[in-house]
Write an enzyme that holds these catalytic residues in place. Sequence first.
Site, PDB file in Angstrom:
ATOM      1  N   ARG A  51       0.841  -1.204   0.000  1.00 58.52           N
ATOM      2  CA  ARG A  51       0.000   0.000   0.000  1.00 58.52           C
ATOM      3  C   ARG A  51       0.872   1.248   0.000  1.00 58.52           C
ATOM      4  O   ARG A  51       1.444   1.617   1.027  1.00 58.52           O
ATOM      5  CB  ARG A  51      -0.898  -0.014   1.240  1.00 58.52           C
ATOM      6  CG  ARG A  51      -1.766   1.197   1.392  1.00 58.52           C
ATOM      7  CD  ARG A  51      -2.899   1.273   0.418  1.00 58.52           C
ATOM      8  NE  ARG A  51      -3.856   0.196   0.612  1.00 58.52           N
ATOM      9  CZ  ARG A  51      -4.781  -0.136  -0.302  1.00 58.52           C
ATOM     10  NH1 ARG A  51      -4.854   0.515  -1.456  1.00 58.52           N
ATOM     11  NH2 ARG A  51      -5.616  -1.135  -0.057  1.00 58.52           N
ATOM     12  N   ARG A  79       1.329  -6.697  -9.631  1.00 61.86           N
ATOM     13  CA  ARG A  79       1.747  -6.051  -8.373  1.00 61.86           C
ATOM     14  C   ARG A  79       1.957  -7.053  -7.234  1.00 61.86           C
ATOM     15  O   ARG A  79       2.430  -6.667  -6.173  1.00 61.86           O
ATOM     16  CB  ARG A  79       0.734  -4.969  -7.951  1.00 61.86           C
ATOM     17  CG  ARG A  79      -0.639  -5.474  -7.554  1.00 61.86           C
ATOM     18  CD  ARG A  79      -1.487  -4.340  -6.993  1.00 61.86           C
ATOM     19  NE  ARG A  79      -2.840  -4.776  -6.670  1.00 61.86           N
ATOM     20  CZ  ARG A  79      -3.710  -4.062  -5.970  1.00 61.86           C
ATOM     21  NH1 ARG A  79      -3.374  -2.878  -5.502  1.00 61.86           N
ATOM     22  NH2 ARG A  79      -4.924  -4.513  -5.730  1.00 61.86           N
ATOM     23  N   HIS A  93       0.125   3.130 -10.531  1.00 64.07           N
ATOM     24  CA  HIS A  93      -0.853   3.606  -9.531  1.00 64.07           C
ATOM     25  C   HIS A  93      -0.133   4.411  -8.440  1.00 64.07           C
ATOM     26  O   HIS A  93      -0.041   3.996  -7.283  1.00 64.07           O
ATOM     27  CB  HIS A  93      -1.513   2.346  -8.956  1.00 64.07           C
ATOM     28  CG  HIS A  93      -2.705   2.551  -8.093  1.00 64.07           C
ATOM     29  ND1 HIS A  93      -2.730   3.415  -7.021  1.00 64.07           N
ATOM     30  CD2 HIS A  93      -3.925   1.976  -8.141  1.00 64.07           C
ATOM     31  CE1 HIS A  93      -3.915   3.347  -6.444  1.00 64.07           C
ATOM     32  NE2 HIS A  93      -4.661   2.488  -7.104  1.00 64.07           N
ATOM     33  N   ASP A 138     -12.678   9.080  -6.757  1.00 64.86           N
ATOM     34  CA  ASP A 138     -12.221   7.914  -7.520  1.00 64.86           C
ATOM     35  C   ASP A 138     -12.655   8.156  -8.961  1.00 64.86           C
ATOM     36  O   ASP A 138     -13.782   7.877  -9.339  1.00 64.86           O
ATOM     37  CB  ASP A 138     -12.867   6.636  -6.940  1.00 64.86           C
ATOM     38  CG  ASP A 138     -12.229   5.368  -7.488  1.00 64.86           C
ATOM     39  OD1 ASP A 138     -11.392   5.487  -8.411  1.00 64.86           O
ATOM     40  OD2 ASP A 138     -12.571   4.275  -7.003  1.00 64.86           O
ATOM     41  N   GLU A 161      -2.636   8.641 -11.158  1.00 64.62           N
ATOM     42  CA  GLU A 161      -2.151   7.407 -11.782  1.00 64.62           C
ATOM     43  C   GLU A 161      -2.140   7.565 -13.300  1.00 64.62           C
ATOM     44  O   GLU A 161      -3.101   8.070 -13.876  1.00 64.62           O
ATOM     45  CB  GLU A 161      -3.080   6.246 -11.383  1.00 64.62           C
ATOM     46  CG  GLU A 161      -3.387   6.218  -9.891  1.00 64.62           C
ATOM     47  CD  GLU A 161      -4.545   5.293  -9.539  1.00 64.62           C
ATOM     48  OE1 GLU A 161      -4.788   4.327 -10.285  1.00 64.62           O
ATOM     49  OE2 GLU A 161      -5.203   5.533  -8.516  1.00 64.62           O
TER      50      GLU A 161
HETATM   51  C1  BG6 Z   1      -7.840   2.943  -7.685  1.00 68.11           C
HETATM   52  C2  BG6 Z   1      -9.231   2.536  -8.031  1.00 68.11           C
HETATM   53  O1  BG6 Z   1      -7.061   3.021  -8.830  1.00 68.11           O
HETATM   54  O2  BG6 Z   1      -7.290   1.962  -6.807  1.00 68.11           O
HETATM   55  C3  BG6 Z   1     -10.043   2.452  -6.741  1.00 68.11           C
HETATM   56  O3  BG6 Z   1      -9.802   3.475  -8.946  1.00 68.11           O
HETATM   57  C4  BG6 Z   1      -9.373   1.497  -5.767  1.00 68.11           C
HETATM   58  O4  BG6 Z   1     -11.365   2.044  -7.045  1.00 68.11           O
HETATM   59  C5  BG6 Z   1      -7.945   1.919  -5.570  1.00 68.11           C
HETATM   60  O5  BG6 Z   1     -10.075   1.532  -4.534  1.00 68.11           O
HETATM   61  C6  BG6 Z   1      -7.140   1.041  -4.607  1.00 68.11           C
HETATM   62  O6  BG6 Z   1      -7.226  -0.282  -4.956  1.00 68.11           O
HETATM   63  P1  BG6 Z   1      -6.526  -1.371  -4.037  1.00 68.11           P
HETATM   64  O7  BG6 Z   1      -6.869  -2.713  -4.632  1.00 68.11           O
HETATM   65  O8  BG6 Z   1      -5.057  -1.095  -4.079  1.00 68.11           O
HETATM   66  O9  BG6 Z   1      -7.107  -1.182  -2.661  1.00 68.11           O
END
Ligand code: BG6
Length: 287
Positions: free
Chosen positions: A69, A92, A154, A198, A257
């Site tokens: 994260r 990932r 991302h 989002d 992103e």
């Molecule tokens: C974003 C999406 O790119 O990633 C969101 O648009 C999503 O909808 C977010 O919640 C995080 O995703 P994750 O799987 O890393 O929790």
Amino acid sequence: MSGKNLEIPGHVSLAPGAGGLQKVLVKTAWSSAEIYLHGAHVTGFQKKGEPPLLFMSAASEFTAGKPVRGGVPVIFPWFGAREGLPFHAFARITTWELKETSLLPNGAVTLRFILPDAENFHAEYLVTVAESLTLELDVGNTGDMDATFEACLHTYFQISGIDAISITGLAGTSYQDKVAGTTETQTADAIRISSEVDRVYPDTAATTEIEDPGFGRKIRIAKSGSNSTVVWNPWIDKSKRMPDFGDEEYLHMVCVESGNVAQNNVTLPPGGHAVMKVEISSERLLS
Ligand code: BG6
């Protein structure tokens, strides 16, 4: 990874990272960076004299098979949900192979990663650490039929405070609002965030900037081979629902992103390939 011969004294070293996962530490005259082989995940980039550019959650897991994260998750070959398969796909959560490291004559350091077992694709990821951070995802079709994929870098940016920043570069672009389930047009020049956001902005190759007066800096995200931009902040309720994210961390991050998602997915003929390149740089704001 073939071990110590990838190290470059004073510039590239391999080290055990969190959760026993292997990481690569990079130093240049301007900056330092940290990249995990798990996900080829850039977890840190910091210019000398500046706060870190990338946000990392203190609650992030570092576990094989699970996403990290923060930093720059590489989303490939699909973005979002796919029935019965991992959300945001497998790149990932896969250990990439570090194939090559180099110190360029100008002092930049490059790392080349390869994604093993990418179905009918060959995916390479070139990370260049210098005064800026440059990320290039090169995807080839190794099969004998057309192949379609989505991809997204991302990127989580570290910011002084969510109420202090503004994001520019997307005015006039329409976007899918995934929170409201509607399609909207970006009318304001600057995006300011004060609730869950989002949004997928399709059909834009524009450079975006995050102005952050609290840190006295402007972050620039310039890209090529990418036609979608996603802006995300989970805000209060979603933050509480995410086990690997602190309840208050939404205050100090924003994701901008660069990718090719939804209608901008990429179809390659057999033998074809496509490169998406993102250069992330920062400059001091004049006070
Ligand atoms: C974003 C999406 O790119 O990633 C969101 O648009 C999503 O909808 C977010 O919640 C995080 O995703 P994750 O799987 O890393 O929790």
